[in-house]
Structures are given as C-alpha cells and as structure tokens.
Design a protein around this motif. Structure first.
Motif, mmCIF file in Angstrom:
data_model
loop_
_atom_site.group_PDB
_atom_site.id
_atom_site.type_symbol
_atom_site.label_atom_id
_atom_site.label_comp_id
_atom_site.label_asym_id
_atom_site.label_seq_id
_atom_site.Cartn_x
_atom_site.Cartn_y
_atom_site.Cartn_z
ATOM 1 N N LYS A 87 0.859 -1.181 0.000
ATOM 2 C CA LYS A 87 0.000 0.000 0.000
ATOM 3 C C LYS A 87 0.889 1.223 0.000
ATOM 4 C CE LYS A 87 -3.999 -2.046 2.069
ATOM 5 N NZ LYS A 87 -5.196 -1.847 2.826
ATOM 6 N N ASP A 88 0.509 2.225 -0.792
ATOM 7 C CA ASP A 88 1.285 3.460 -0.844
ATOM 8 C C ASP A 88 0.888 4.372 0.322
ATOM 9 O OD1 ASP A 88 -1.135 4.620 -1.584
ATOM 10 O OD2 ASP A 88 -0.595 4.839 -3.686
ATOM 11 N N GLU A 89 1.479 5.587 0.342
ATOM 12 C CA GLU A 89 1.231 6.518 1.439
ATOM 13 C C GLU A 89 -0.241 6.892 1.558
ATOM 14 O OE1 GLU A 89 3.330 7.717 -1.253
ATOM 15 O OE2 GLU A 89 5.016 6.631 -0.425
ATOM 16 N N GLU A 90 -0.963 6.845 0.440
ATOM 17 C CA GLU A 90 -2.386 7.200 0.449
ATOM 18 C C GLU A 90 -3.280 6.020 0.787
ATOM 19 O OE1 GLU A 90 -2.926 8.737 -3.473
ATOM 20 O OE2 GLU A 90 -1.632 10.462 -3.118
ATOM 21 N N GLY A 91 -2.694 4.852 1.027
ATOM 22 C CA GLY A 91 -3.482 3.674 1.371
ATOM 23 C C GLY A 91 -3.974 2.889 0.161
ATOM 24 N N LYS A 92 -3.563 3.289 -1.034
ATOM 25 C CA LYS A 92 -3.995 2.600 -2.250
ATOM 26 C C LYS A 92 -3.183 1.314 -2.423
ATOM 27 C CE LYS A 92 -4.683 3.289 -7.163
ATOM 28 N NZ LYS A 92 -4.464 4.159 -8.312
ATOM 29 N N SER A 93 -3.883 0.215 -2.717
ATOM 30 C CA SER A 93 -3.225 -1.085 -2.886
ATOM 31 C C SER A 93 -2.585 -1.199 -4.260
ATOM 32 C CB SER A 93 -4.233 -2.220 -2.711
ATOM 33 O OG SER A 93 -4.731 -2.226 -1.402
#
Length: 141
Positions: A87-93
C-alpha cells in the motif's frame, strides 16, 4: 489439492542486470526480458506482440546472470511467479508479479551471418540455483 507455479520464458535481456543485496544477506540480480510472439489476425495479417517480464535471480545464479546476461543477450528462464503487494502513502493497494528464476540458460551470441555454415553450431551456457558448483569454462559462444 497440489498447486503448480512454474513458468518458462525465452527472450532477450532489455537492460543491463542490476545486482544488490537483501537485508538478509542474499545477493539478488534483477533484469527485464522481452518475449515476442507473432500471430495471425482475423484479416490474415501477421502481427508482432512483445511482453516484458521482470526477473529476479538469487545467490550464485544471480552472480552468473550479472556476468553472462548483458543487455541484448538471449536467455531462457525457468522459474516461478511471485506476487508482491503493498500500500502506498495514500493507502492505495498495488501489486506486481515477478519471475523468480530457478534456472537460466544463456543463448549463444550469433557473431556470424545466417549463411555461414559455422553459425549453425549452437551451444548454451546454463546455470541453476540448485547447482552452484558448475564449471562453465569449456562452453563456447
């Protein structure tokens, strides 16, 4: 039920291999390969398609790939698929699938023209992560 995860790819190295070490002390060599295929469309025309695959090799196999698989070299890779998820910093998988090499064959360089009878002689240099003590000295290109 048993599971099977094996892949065989044959293509050309796209970029110079990159060596690095892992936090656990393993040596890793990463390189992408291009695999092409030609197919016939519904209207009877031939079309080329190229797919790119990221390859990771470990240990002695990594060192052999770093040494013997420069950009442009033909290789045959036998391995397995591994999916990495994060997951990136924005929470996107995100996910990415790589090929973990278990065996790599290095195709011969074709330095002579196709009409030269000596160019029909082929050999391959191979390396396997299961056989780290392989003598490669008497194999010609």
């Amino acid at each position: 039920m048993n599971s099977l995860n094996q892949i065989i790819l044959e293509g050309n190295v796209v970029r110079q291999p990159e060596m690095r070490g892992t936090a656990n002390g393993f040596t890793v060599c990463s390189f992408p390969i291009a695999v092409g295929r030609k197919f016939k469309t519904q209207d009877g025309q031939f079309q080329d398609e190229v797919s790119y695959f990221d390859i990771d090799a470990f240990g002695q196999l990594a060192e052999n790939c770093s040494k013997w698989a420069p950009k442009g070299r033909g290789v045959r890779v036998v391995g397995r698929l591994k999916q990495n998820r994060w997951k990136d910093e924005e929470g996107k998988s995100h996910s990415k699938i790589k090929v973990i090499a278990e065996h790599v064959e290095f195709k011969p360089y074709n330095k002579k023209g196709p009409d030269d009878p000596d160019s029909a002689k082929t050999s391959s240099r191979s390396s396997s992560s299961k056989n780290d003590e392989q003598d490669m000295g008497d194999i010609e290109f």
